[in-house]
Design an enzyme around this catalytic site. Structure first.
Site, PDB file in Angstrom:
ATOM      1  N   THR A   1      29.496  37.330 -13.494  1.00  0.00           N
ATOM      2  CA  THR A   1      30.606  37.126 -12.564  1.00  0.00           C
ATOM      3  C   THR A   1      31.912  37.768 -13.050  1.00  0.00           C
ATOM      4  O   THR A   1      32.634  38.391 -12.278  1.00  0.00           O
ATOM      5  CB  THR A   1      30.805  35.607 -12.306  1.00  0.00           C
ATOM      6  OG1 THR A   1      29.621  35.145 -11.661  1.00  0.00           O
ATOM      7  CG2 THR A   1      32.001  35.328 -11.432  1.00  0.00           C
TER       8      THR A   1
ATOM      9  N   CYS B   1      25.402  35.388 -17.199  1.00  0.00           N
ATOM     10  CA  CYS B   1      26.330  35.508 -16.072  1.00  0.00           C
ATOM     11  C   CYS B   1      27.003  36.879 -16.040  1.00  0.00           C
ATOM     12  O   CYS B   1      27.355  37.437 -17.073  1.00  0.00           O
ATOM     13  CB  CYS B   1      27.369  34.423 -16.277  1.00  0.00           C
ATOM     14  SG  CYS B   1      28.735  34.555 -15.170  1.00  0.00           S
TER      15      CYS B   1
ATOM     16  N   GLY C   1      24.177  37.935 -12.017  1.00  0.00           N
ATOM     17  CA  GLY C   1      23.446  37.348 -13.132  1.00  0.00           C
ATOM     18  C   GLY C   1      22.606  38.385 -13.839  1.00  0.00           C
ATOM     19  O   GLY C   1      22.186  39.384 -13.255  1.00  0.00           O
TER      20      GLY C   1
HETATM   21  P1  5GP Z   1      24.644  29.160 -20.713  1.00  0.00           P
HETATM   22  O1  5GP Z   1      24.374  27.826 -21.310  1.00  0.00           O
HETATM   23  O2  5GP Z   1      23.419  29.994 -20.626  1.00  0.00           O
HETATM   24  O3  5GP Z   1      25.778  29.869 -21.384  1.00  0.00           O
HETATM   25  O4  5GP Z   1      25.167  28.887 -19.226  1.00  0.00           O
HETATM   26  C1  5GP Z   1      24.414  28.201 -18.263  1.00  0.00           C
HETATM   27  C2  5GP Z   1      25.203  28.179 -16.978  1.00  0.00           C
HETATM   28  O5  5GP Z   1      25.406  29.523 -16.476  1.00  0.00           O
HETATM   29  C3  5GP Z   1      24.526  27.502 -15.804  1.00  0.00           C
HETATM   30  O6  5GP Z   1      24.558  26.102 -15.873  1.00  0.00           O
HETATM   31  C4  5GP Z   1      25.300  28.052 -14.620  1.00  0.00           C
HETATM   32  O7  5GP Z   1      26.504  27.370 -14.396  1.00  0.00           O
HETATM   33  C5  5GP Z   1      25.634  29.458 -15.082  1.00  0.00           C
HETATM   34  N1  5GP Z   1      24.757  30.449 -14.430  1.00  0.00           N
HETATM   35  C6  5GP Z   1      23.433  30.426 -14.282  1.00  0.00           C
HETATM   36  N2  5GP Z   1      22.975  31.530 -13.651  1.00  0.00           N
HETATM   37  C7  5GP Z   1      24.047  32.269 -13.374  1.00  0.00           C
HETATM   38  C8  5GP Z   1      24.245  33.518 -12.704  1.00  0.00           C
HETATM   39  O8  5GP Z   1      23.318  34.201 -12.275  1.00  0.00           O
HETATM   40  N3  5GP Z   1      25.528  33.928 -12.574  1.00  0.00           N
HETATM   41  C9  5GP Z   1      26.571  33.195 -13.045  1.00  0.00           C
HETATM   42  N4  5GP Z   1      27.795  33.666 -12.830  1.00  0.00           N
HETATM   43  N5  5GP Z   1      26.430  32.048 -13.714  1.00  0.00           N
HETATM   44  C10 5GP Z   1      25.184  31.588 -13.863  1.00  0.00           C
END
Ligand code: 5GP
Length: 369
Positions: free
Chosen positions: A194, A192, A310
């Protein structure tokens, strides 16, 4: 006037779970990992509250199947069409895999098309109660999202509906008028951007603490989405009263995740017979659903008013998902024995959480083999 909240908001790495006496259990085998979820809009499901992220990389059929077989919950990503999903449903039925905990994801972009997809699943592939829907938007604060949730509830009155993402208790409460599970987490994901690109986000521990309290007061449920680095973080989320935990990155390096294994060759400092030793390392691709890569793949490119929120990553290949799922169930069961909880359901009741300055001893980390 701008409000600046003075208290420090905490993330998983800022806390630990303090072991204590409780119901004394001799073995983690005695811990019950399965929980019955009674949802706000009348449905009941049973399982261990772990979800894969509804991302293209880990919301694929192979990952989903493994989670369902293990009695967990699963979401298919929104880019599969009705026939692809329908064939998967049929295949699971032949293999006797329960579909009770499978969520079909839809997006906000073209809701008529999304409803057509769900209706095709209903008429052609017998996707009837029990059924579960995930409505996915990186930012569920937009009015359109609320409107689509309301329409989805009207159309699929008997479904369990999960929506997100949001990062505040007020929105959690509002969404529970029509939703059953609120996906909480903005900016925590491993792919992410953001927080970098918008400055927005809330650390997961404080967010779960706020949202679980509010959601449970009206019989709603929450799913802590993103930011799981270690299995201990899943335990922390459950101890904080999260009903579900959603995982992307931790599942993305596995055989089951979408994409091929990519090999890269590195020159090491070691010399044998006058030649530098070449080391080969294996990776898998993991990308955020708001990344430029995902926009190019699924949306025909980045719009000129957007920035990529992302990352596109190559992460280490980690082998079969079975091993990670076993580590997860083992870790949760062990956590239960440290805090005297005989069931996952009792973790929050039994847990004392402590704020720490130093979570892990990393002194030998670089020597890991
Ligand atoms: P991880 O388990 O990899 O830390 O987080 C997964 C979560 O990241 C996903 O379920 C979704 O909520 C968030 N996510 C997925 N793709 C993106 C993205 O491109 N940008 C952002 N801000 N969050 C993402």
């Amino acid at each position: 006037m701008t409000q600046l909240l003075p208290e420090t908001h905490l993330d998983y790495s800022d806390i630990l779970i303090k072991p204590k006496m409780g119901i004394n259990m001799n073995s983690r085998k005695d811990v019950s990992l399965t929980k019955e979820f009674k949802f706000k809009h009348g449905q009941v499901r049973t399982g261990l509250g772990i979800f894969n992220a509804n991302m293209a990389t880990v919301g694929n059929f192979a990952t989903v199947k493994k989670l369902l077989v293990k009695g967990m919950f699963a979401t298919l990503h929104k880019h599969y069409n009705a026939d692809e999903i329908g064939n998967f449903l049929n295949q699971c039925r032949i293999e006797n895999i329960s579909l009770d905990n499978l969520f079909i994801t839809i997006g906000l972009k073209n809701i008529n098309q999304e409803f057509d997809k769900l209706e095709t699943l209903e008429s052609k592939y017998k996707w009837i109660s029990p059924r579960n829907i995930c409505i996915d938007a990186p930012n569920f604060y937009i009015p359109k999202a609320l409107d689509i949730l309301e329409k989805t509830r009207q159309k699929f009155n008997d479904a369990v509906i999960m929506v997100g993402n949001i990062a505040s208790g007020d929105m959690c409460l509002k969404l529970l008028d029509n939703a059953d599970i609120i996906k909480c987490g903005i900016g925590s994901g491993s792919a992410c951007l953001t927080r970098k690109q918008t400055g927005c986000g809330v650390p997961m521990v404080s967010l779960i603490n706020e949202c679980a309290d509010i959601a449970h007061s009206v019989n709603g449920h929450i799913c802590a989405d993103g930011g799981i680095v270690d299995i201990g973080d899943i335990c922390k989320a459950f101890c904080l009263n999260a009903d579900f935990v959603m995982i992307g990155g931790m599942f993305a390096g596995t055989d089951e995740a979408e994409g091929e294994i990519i090999e890269k060759h590195f020159t090491t400092n070691e010399i044998i017979d006058g030649q530098p030793v070449i080391q080969t390392k294996q990776f898998k691709q993991y990308y955020g659903m708001s990344s430029e890569y995902a926009n190019n793949k699924f949306a025909g490119g980045m719009c000129n008013y957007k920035t990529s929120e992302g990352r596109e990553l190559l992460i280490p290949y980690t082998g079969t998902l079975d091993k990670i799922l076993q580590d997860i169930t083992g870790g949760i069961a062990s956590c239960c024995t440290y805090i005297g909880a005989s069931k996952v359901k009792h973790m929050a009741k039994c847990a004392t959480l402590i704020k720490v300055n130093n979570q892990l001893n990393k002194v030998f980390e670089k020597y890991s083999v």
